[in-house]
Design a protein around this motif. Structure first.
Motif, mmCIF file in Angstrom:
data_model
loop_
_atom_site.group_PDB
_atom_site.id
_atom_site.type_symbol
_atom_site.label_atom_id
_atom_site.label_comp_id
_atom_site.label_asym_id
_atom_site.label_seq_id
_atom_site.Cartn_x
_atom_site.Cartn_y
_atom_site.Cartn_z
ATOM 1 N N THR A 24 0.818 -1.220 0.000
ATOM 2 C CA THR A 24 0.000 0.000 0.000
ATOM 3 C C THR A 24 0.848 1.264 0.000
ATOM 4 O O THR A 24 0.647 2.155 -0.824
ATOM 5 N N TYR A 25 1.792 1.358 0.926
ATOM 6 C CA TYR A 25 2.600 2.572 1.020
ATOM 7 C C TYR A 25 3.395 2.798 -0.264
ATOM 8 O O TYR A 25 3.483 3.914 -0.772
ATOM 9 N N GLY A 26 3.969 1.746 -0.810
ATOM 10 C CA GLY A 26 4.743 1.866 -2.039
ATOM 11 C C GLY A 26 3.896 2.326 -3.206
ATOM 12 O O GLY A 26 4.333 3.153 -4.011
ATOM 13 N N LEU A 27 2.680 1.800 -3.311
ATOM 14 C CA LEU A 27 1.783 2.222 -4.397
ATOM 15 C C LEU A 27 1.333 3.666 -4.211
ATOM 16 O O LEU A 27 1.209 4.413 -5.189
ATOM 17 N N LEU A 28 1.098 4.058 -2.968
ATOM 18 C CA LEU A 28 0.752 5.459 -2.704
ATOM 19 C C LEU A 28 1.922 6.375 -3.051
ATOM 20 O O LEU A 28 1.730 7.462 -3.605
ATOM 21 N N ASN A 29 3.125 5.930 -2.734
ATOM 22 C CA ASN A 29 4.319 6.707 -3.066
ATOM 23 C C ASN A 29 4.448 6.860 -4.577
ATOM 24 O O ASN A 29 4.767 7.942 -5.084
ATOM 25 N N LEU A 30 4.187 5.786 -5.319
ATOM 26 C CA LEU A 30 4.208 5.839 -6.777
ATOM 27 C C LEU A 30 3.168 6.838 -7.299
ATOM 28 O O LEU A 30 3.465 7.655 -8.183
ATOM 29 N N ALA A 31 1.959 6.774 -6.761
ATOM 30 C CA ALA A 31 0.906 7.721 -7.160
ATOM 31 C C ALA A 31 1.334 9.153 -6.853
ATOM 32 O O ALA A 31 1.086 10.069 -7.649
ATOM 33 N N HIS A 32 1.991 9.350 -5.715
ATOM 34 C CA HIS A 32 2.458 10.681 -5.328
ATOM 35 C C HIS A 32 3.492 11.199 -6.335
ATOM 36 O O HIS A 32 3.431 12.357 -6.761
ATOM 37 N N SER A 37 4.995 14.690 -10.687
ATOM 38 C CA SER A 37 5.562 14.806 -12.042
ATOM 39 C C SER A 37 4.578 15.486 -12.989
ATOM 40 O O SER A 37 4.970 16.343 -13.791
ATOM 41 N N SER A 38 3.326 15.107 -12.905
ATOM 42 C CA SER A 38 2.306 15.719 -13.762
ATOM 43 C C SER A 38 2.151 17.199 -13.436
ATOM 44 O O SER A 38 2.099 18.043 -14.335
ATOM 45 N N LEU A 39 2.071 17.495 -12.151
ATOM 46 C CA LEU A 39 1.931 18.886 -11.713
ATOM 47 C C LEU A 39 3.129 19.707 -12.163
ATOM 48 O O LEU A 39 2.978 20.727 -12.846
ATOM 49 N N PHE A 40 4.331 19.268 -11.800
ATOM 50 C CA PHE A 40 5.492 20.108 -12.082
ATOM 51 C C PHE A 40 5.838 20.140 -13.560
ATOM 52 O O PHE A 40 6.292 21.179 -14.060
ATOM 53 N N GLY A 73 -2.523 16.553 -11.539
ATOM 54 C CA GLY A 73 -1.317 16.204 -10.788
ATOM 55 C C GLY A 73 -1.391 16.665 -9.351
ATOM 56 O O GLY A 73 -1.007 15.928 -8.432
ATOM 57 N N PHE A 74 -1.903 17.878 -9.136
ATOM 58 C CA PHE A 74 -2.013 18.383 -7.765
ATOM 59 C C PHE A 74 -2.972 17.524 -6.947
ATOM 60 O O PHE A 74 -2.667 17.155 -5.807
ATOM 61 N N VAL A 75 -4.137 17.230 -7.506
ATOM 62 C CA VAL A 75 -5.128 16.423 -6.774
ATOM 63 C C VAL A 75 -4.553 15.053 -6.436
ATOM 64 O O VAL A 75 -4.676 14.578 -5.295
#
Length: 162
Positions: A24-32, A37-40, A73-75
């Motif tokens: 779970t944490y790793g997948l959340l980190n990937l999503a983050h 990346s999308s935002l910036f 990306g922000f959301v």
């Protein structure tokens, strides 16, 4: 702040996420990371345009795709960031980078809210001819945006090393 951190760490959301398993944490980190990346990526292109690069490309041509991508990306980054933080929130109590990052995110969002209300931005977003001073105004907000989001990313990266 510690009270809010304790509440988040003991929330039903945190309990639910911890119960989902080891990945779970790793997948959340990937999503983050995808969100950041999308935002910036979108912010970088748009802000460089606001600073005067790519003068032959109309601003509207960059605004149309980058603004929705930055919002997505922000959301994604915000939701996944809160979820990751909920795993062990109180461990970050006293971490100066977290206490810098959060208000700078608010500053970045205020910058977005203000620029979108400016006549110079509305003209650029509509593909209309700019007026004297528009470039200087847009460049100022673009500079602040780049500084803000680079600070957010840097602080986010440093949180884990404190």
């Amino acid at each position: 702040m510690l009270e809010v951190m304790t509440w988040l760490e003991s929330s039903a959301l945190a309990g639910f996420l911890r119960g989902l398993g080891i990945w779970t944490y790793g997948l959340l980190n990937l999503a983050h990371i995808i969100g950041i990346s999308s935002l910036f990526g979108a912010v970088l292109l748009l802000d460089l345009k606001l600073l005067g690069l790519w003068r032959s490309i109309p601003a509207v041509s960059l605004i149309r795709p980058t603004v929705p991508l930055a919002a997505f990306g922000f959301v994604l980054a915000a939701i996944s960031g809160i979820m990751m933080l909920s795993f062990n929130t109180t461990e970050y109590h006293g971490n100066p980078f977290l206490y810098i990052k959060l208000p700078v995110i608010v500053l970045g969002l205020l910058n977005v809210a203000i620029i979108q209300r400016l006549a110079a931005w509305r003209r650029a977003a509509a593909g209309l001819r700019s007026e004297p001073g528009d470039q200087r105004i847009l460049a100022s907000f673009g500079s602040l945006s780049l500084l803000t989001w680079l600070t957010v990313i840097s602080c986010g990266r440093m949180i884990g090393y404190w």
